[in-house]
Enzyme design. Structure first.
Site, PDB file in Angstrom:
ATOM      1  N   ALA A 157      -0.863   7.327  -1.687  1.00 21.12           N
ATOM      2  CA  ALA A 157      -0.574   8.752  -1.621  1.00 21.12           C
ATOM      3  C   ALA A 157      -1.281   9.494  -2.755  1.00 21.12           C
ATOM      4  O   ALA A 157      -1.224   9.079  -3.912  1.00 21.12           O
ATOM      5  CB  ALA A 157       0.939   8.966  -1.717  1.00 21.12           C
TER       6      ALA A 157
ATOM      7  N   CYS B  81       7.363   1.532  -0.735  1.00 20.58           N
ATOM      8  CA  CYS B  81       7.276   2.607  -1.724  1.00 20.58           C
ATOM      9  C   CYS B  81       8.549   2.667  -2.564  1.00 20.58           C
ATOM     10  O   CYS B  81       9.657   2.745  -2.024  1.00 20.58           O
ATOM     11  CB  CYS B  81       7.034   3.949  -1.035  1.00 20.58           C
ATOM     12  SG  CYS B  81       6.855   5.278  -2.232  1.00 20.58           S
TER      13      CYS B  81
ATOM     14  N   LYS C 172       4.035  -2.993   5.288  1.00 23.00           N
ATOM     15  CA  LYS C 172       3.791  -3.175   3.854  1.00 23.00           C
ATOM     16  C   LYS C 172       5.150  -3.301   3.179  1.00 23.00           C
ATOM     17  O   LYS C 172       6.036  -2.470   3.397  1.00 23.00           O
ATOM     18  CB  LYS C 172       3.058  -1.942   3.320  1.00 23.00           C
ATOM     19  CG  LYS C 172       3.020  -1.793   1.815  1.00 23.00           C
ATOM     20  CD  LYS C 172       1.838  -2.526   1.228  1.00 23.00           C
ATOM     21  CE  LYS C 172       1.787  -2.435  -0.290  1.00 23.00           C
ATOM     22  NZ  LYS C 172       1.503  -1.119  -0.811  1.00 23.00           N
TER      23      LYS C 172
ATOM     24  N   ASN D 139      -1.227  -8.453  -2.458  1.00 16.56           N
ATOM     25  CA  ASN D 139      -1.525  -7.205  -3.172  1.00 16.56           C
ATOM     26  C   ASN D 139      -0.779  -7.159  -4.497  1.00 16.56           C
ATOM     27  O   ASN D 139       0.347  -7.629  -4.604  1.00 16.56           O
ATOM     28  CB  ASN D 139      -1.121  -6.020  -2.269  1.00 16.56           C
ATOM     29  CG  ASN D 139      -1.102  -4.690  -2.987  1.00 16.56           C
ATOM     30  OD1 ASN D 139      -0.045  -4.074  -3.146  1.00 16.56           O
ATOM     31  ND2 ASN D 139      -2.244  -4.224  -3.432  1.00 16.56           N
TER      32      ASN D 139
ATOM     33  N   GLY E 270      -5.574  -1.698  -4.673  1.00 12.28           N
ATOM     34  CA  GLY E 270      -5.180  -0.316  -4.887  1.00 12.28           C
ATOM     35  C   GLY E 270      -5.860   0.252  -6.116  1.00 12.28           C
ATOM     36  O   GLY E 270      -7.033   0.653  -6.078  1.00 12.28           O
TER      37      GLY E 270
END
Ligand code: FMN
Length: 306
Positions: A2, A84, A123, A184, A208
């Site tokens: 984001a 998130c 995710k 990740n 990321g």
């Protein structure tokens, strides 16, 4: 990510041959309410080609409808965010809060799988906190509902971005499911990319923060994990050319005023990666029109840039 992985940045990453890029997370409610603004964040560059679109939400019917819309926007894959940690997102019981509600998480996957013809992935993090590291069981459950791959960020929600990502535990998710698992967290160098795969036995890596200001790194990592020759580090002039192209892309994508504002942090990251010169960084970030400076840097005109 984001606020980061918009169309102009994705174009920069793709320019180096990275095949898989994700949209920023888009709340399903926002997508249904305000298609234009959400579409701008999703794609809107019609020539971009297909991307993976990530959605957030906790209402199965709404998420399914948003997924249908996203498929219409060109998504070749729908990713559901269950990772998130942000208070605003978790407060709405979305993102990583869903890891504490496996039945709802399953209903969300079921609804989206039933609504679209493209693959649906999830995710997630390791779990809510160290006492509830349920990623392996949750992934197994969601696999039964039709999720076709998982990305696991090796932290719990309680950690936010603190500590280090636990690459070993990602391996437990890999062992729990048959579908691909993408590892990740904290992959910043070419050797990190190789190491996270060895440690987790995962099928792929997602990067990321390591790509901030250096979109070329992912193709280098990709070559290394495949055992192919790693592309040379681009010259500084080429790197500035990439920054300039992203700058121009942002202006045409968002319009000049918003585009300049949105791209500013990227210019700061490019400066940190390329030159380490704090003054140059400040000039780029503060300039009302950084284009002439970027053009000089891309020409290798160090004197003009000094
Ligand atoms: C500014 C920022 C925005 C992010 N936004 C998202 C997002 O929209 N969706 C998502 O799945 N993860 C998001 N993340 C998490 C990253 O995708 C990634 O899982 C995390 O940063 C760990 O990987 P890294 O060490 O390679 O950055 C975001 C992270 C940052 C720092």
């Amino acid at each position: 990510m984001a606020g980061v992985t918009d169309a102009p940045f994705r174009a920069a990453v793709r320019g180096f041959g990275t095949p898989l890029v994700y949209s920023e997370m888009v709340a399903s409610a926002e997508l249904l309410r305000d298609r234009r603004s959400a579409a701008l964040r999703l794609n809107a560059d019609r020539d971009e080609g297909s991307i993976a679109i990530q959605l957030a939400g906790r209402e199965p019917a709404m998420l399914a409808e948003a997924a249908r819309l996203a498929e219409g926007e060109g998504a070749f894959l729908i990713d559901i965010n269950m990772g998130c940690p942000a208070k605003k997102v978790v407060g709405g019981q979305c993102g990583s809060a869903l890891m504490r509600e496996p039945e709802l998480a399953a209903a969300l996957v079921r609804a989206v799988v039933g609504a679209v013809s493209v693959p649906v992935t999830v995710k997630m993090r390791l779990g809510w906190d160290d006492d509830q590291r349920n990623a392996p069981e949750l992934a197994r459950r969601l696999e039964q509902e039709g999720a076709t791959a998982f990305t696991v960020h090796g932290r719990t929600r309680a950690q936010f971005y603190d500590g280090v990502a636990d690459w070993n535990f990602i391996g437990e998710v890999k062992a729990a499911v048959k579908v691909p698992v993408l590892a990740n967290g904290d992959v910043r160098s070419i050797s990190d990319a190789v190491q996270i795969l060895k440690t987790s036995n995962a099928d792929g890596v997602l990067v990321g923060r390591g790509a901030f200001g250096r979109p070329w790194i992912i193709s280098q990592m990709q070559a290394a994990v495949r055992g192919s020759p790693v592309p040379d580090e681009p010259s500084d002039a080429v790197k500035w050319e990439v920054a300039l192209t992203q700058y121009r892309g942002s202006l045409s994508h968002y319009g000049a005023e918003l585009g300049r504002r949105v791209v500013r942090k990227h210019l700061g990251w490019y400066a940190e990666q390329i030159s380490k010169d704090k003054l140059l960084r400040d000039r780029l970030v503060r300039a009302s029109d950084p284009e002439p400076l970027l053009v000089a840097l891309a020409r290798g005109d160090v004197a003009a840039a000094a």
